[in-house]
Design an enzyme around this catalytic site. Structure first.
Site, PDB file in Angstrom:
ATOM      1  N   CYS A  16      30.971  36.128  41.147  1.00 50.84           N
ATOM      2  CA  CYS A  16      32.409  35.859  41.290  1.00 50.84           C
ATOM      3  C   CYS A  16      33.228  36.939  40.588  1.00 50.84           C
ATOM      4  O   CYS A  16      32.736  38.048  40.338  1.00 50.84           O
ATOM      5  CB  CYS A  16      32.758  34.465  40.754  1.00 50.84           C
ATOM      6  SG  CYS A  16      34.396  33.882  41.267  1.00 50.84           S
ATOM      7  N   ASP A  23      34.952  28.225  33.912  1.00 57.07           N
ATOM      8  CA  ASP A  23      36.218  27.511  34.118  1.00 57.07           C
ATOM      9  C   ASP A  23      36.343  26.375  33.122  1.00 57.07           C
ATOM     10  O   ASP A  23      37.443  26.046  32.687  1.00 57.07           O
ATOM     11  CB  ASP A  23      36.312  26.980  35.549  1.00 57.07           C
ATOM     12  CG  ASP A  23      36.597  28.121  36.500  1.00 57.07           C
ATOM     13  OD1 ASP A  23      35.640  28.745  36.979  1.00 57.07           O
ATOM     14  OD2 ASP A  23      37.785  28.432  36.718  1.00 57.07           O
TER      15      ASP A  23
HETATM   16  C1  RUB Z   1      36.877  32.048  39.446  1.00 54.51           C
HETATM   17  C2  RUB Z   1      35.691  31.827  38.557  1.00 54.51           C
HETATM   18  C3  RUB Z   1      35.638  32.638  37.293  1.00 54.51           C
HETATM   19  C4  RUB Z   1      36.215  31.808  36.140  1.00 54.51           C
HETATM   20  C5  RUB Z   1      36.414  32.639  34.890  1.00 54.51           C
HETATM   21  O1  RUB Z   1      36.949  31.129  40.500  1.00 54.51           O
HETATM   22  O2  RUB Z   1      34.848  30.993  38.778  1.00 54.51           O
HETATM   23  O3  RUB Z   1      34.323  32.970  36.950  1.00 54.51           O
HETATM   24  O4  RUB Z   1      37.463  31.261  36.517  1.00 54.51           O
HETATM   25  O5  RUB Z   1      37.385  33.636  35.107  1.00 54.51           O
HETATM   26  P1  RUB Z   1      38.228  31.170  41.504  1.00 54.51           P
HETATM   27  P2  RUB Z   1      38.209  34.254  33.887  1.00 54.51           P
HETATM   28  O6  RUB Z   1      38.279  32.562  42.046  1.00 54.51           O
HETATM   29  O7  RUB Z   1      37.917  30.167  42.530  1.00 54.51           O
HETATM   30  O8  RUB Z   1      39.442  30.829  40.679  1.00 54.51           O
HETATM   31  O9  RUB Z   1      37.180  34.848  32.977  1.00 54.51           O
HETATM   32  O10 RUB Z   1      39.099  35.300  34.521  1.00 54.51           O
HETATM   33  O11 RUB Z   1      38.948  33.163  33.239  1.00 54.51           O
END
Ligand code: RUB
Length: 310
Positions: free
Chosen positions: A129, A198
């Site tokens: 991701c 998340d």
């Molecule tokens: C994004 C996702 C990321 C986390 C952490 O999912 O799973 O790994 O949110 O991101 P989506 P961060 O694209 O569906 O929002 O480290 O930027 O908080």
């Protein structure tokens, strides 16, 4: 509902704002803007406005405790204030918002510094991701002149892996993209898996983009260390009291818009990786065992538990 809040909630729903940190930052900024534009006449009216804004923002993304912790803390500062004048209360909301954003920025730097130490020269890092926390950590490692390459998944159905790949290429890091389903195939060629988060539950399980738990299983089988990077404020206090983290289920059209009639499509956005498959959580307090996350949060951010019913 004020325009700033409504527009942000809509963007979050349409996934124009992606990733837990970015979601939280956008929500905080919309509250800050709302506070500067408020027409409320009394403290009660202002708090009602804040509470409605909070509910609208919460409803736009279900699996985002960082946003929830942030907004609850900011609103609590207004509630606790002895000020009566709305102008002064609005300024309390604005400065609390800015302080939270600054703390978030500091945590991101601390996480990057700690995590970059785990990147060995000549290693291959696997990620899934797009996590701004992961890419910042890798950027830090690159700035420290570490040599490494990255394997990233494309991340179906919305291809957030492309954002990761572009960022890595911009840094000058050799990057290979694979289909999500090829994770097991490549796991023996990888030194380290690093993913974002998340949410973290009271049991120390980590919730991240769908597919993360399969990658953790593959890493476990290959004995490849698997780390999650996360601000401690992604911990969800509600899980302590028995609630389950809700997993956002997204539009089936993301998988197949022109699908045959009668076909059932399920599209959960996140999944749960059990703590047993996680070597460590890289957070602003260091690299900690998932088992101890709740205690570390209790020590560093005791207020998280106080506002859990807001
Ligand atoms: C994004 C996702 C990321 C986390 C952490 O999912 O799973 O790994 O949110 O991101 P989506 P961060 O694209 O569906 O929002 O480290 O930027 O908080």
């Amino acid at each position: 509902m004020p325009d700033s809040v409504h527009a942000t909630a809509e963007k979050m729903k349409r996934l124009e704002i992606q990733g837990a940190r970015n979601v939280a930052i956008a929500a905080i900024k919309s509250i800050e803007t709302m506070a500067t534009q408020t027409k409320a006449k009394t403290k009660a009216e202002f708090l009602k406005e804040l509470s409605e804004a909070k509910e609208t923002l919460f409803a736009s993304r279900e699996t985002e405790p960082l946003m929830r912790n942030a907004l609850r803390w900011i609103i609590a500062q207004v509630e606790k204030s002895r000020e009566k004048q709305v102008k002064k209360l609005a300024s309390t909301a604005s400065s609390a918002s800015r302080q939270f954003l600054k703390n978030l920025e500091n945590s991101k730097e601390e996480i990057a510094e700690i995590g970059a130490r785990r990147i060995k020269n000549g290693s291959t890092i696997f990620t899934h991701c797009h996590s701004s926390t992961v890419t910042h950590l890798l950027k830090k490692a690159k700035q420290e002149r570490k040599t490494f390459e990255v394997i990233c998944t494309e991340t179906r159905p919305l291809f957030q892996g492309r954002t990761t790949a572009k960022e890595m290429l911009q840094l000058g890091v050799k990057t290979t993209m694979i289909a999500d389903s090829a994770a097991h195939f490549f796991m023996n060629q990888v030194d380290l898996v690093i993913v974002g988060a998340d949410a973290i539950t009271s049991e120390g399980n980590v919730i991240n983009k769908i597919g993360t738990s399969m990658i953790a299983l593959a890493a476990h089988e290959a004995r490849t260390p698997f780390y999650a990077v996360s601000e401690l404020l992604k911990f969800d206090p509600a899980t302590t009291y028995g609630e389950r983290e809700r997993i956002e289920e997204r539009n089936p059209n993301e998988l197949w818009e022109d699908r045959p009639k009668g076909l059932v499509i399920r599209n959960p956005a996140f999944d749960i990786t059990r703590r047993d498959f996680i070597h460590g959580i890289i957070c602003e307090e260091g690299i900690i065992s998932p088992h101890s996350t709740m205690e570390v949060v209790r020590r560093k951010y005791p207020w998280v538990f106080e506002h859990s019913s807001c």
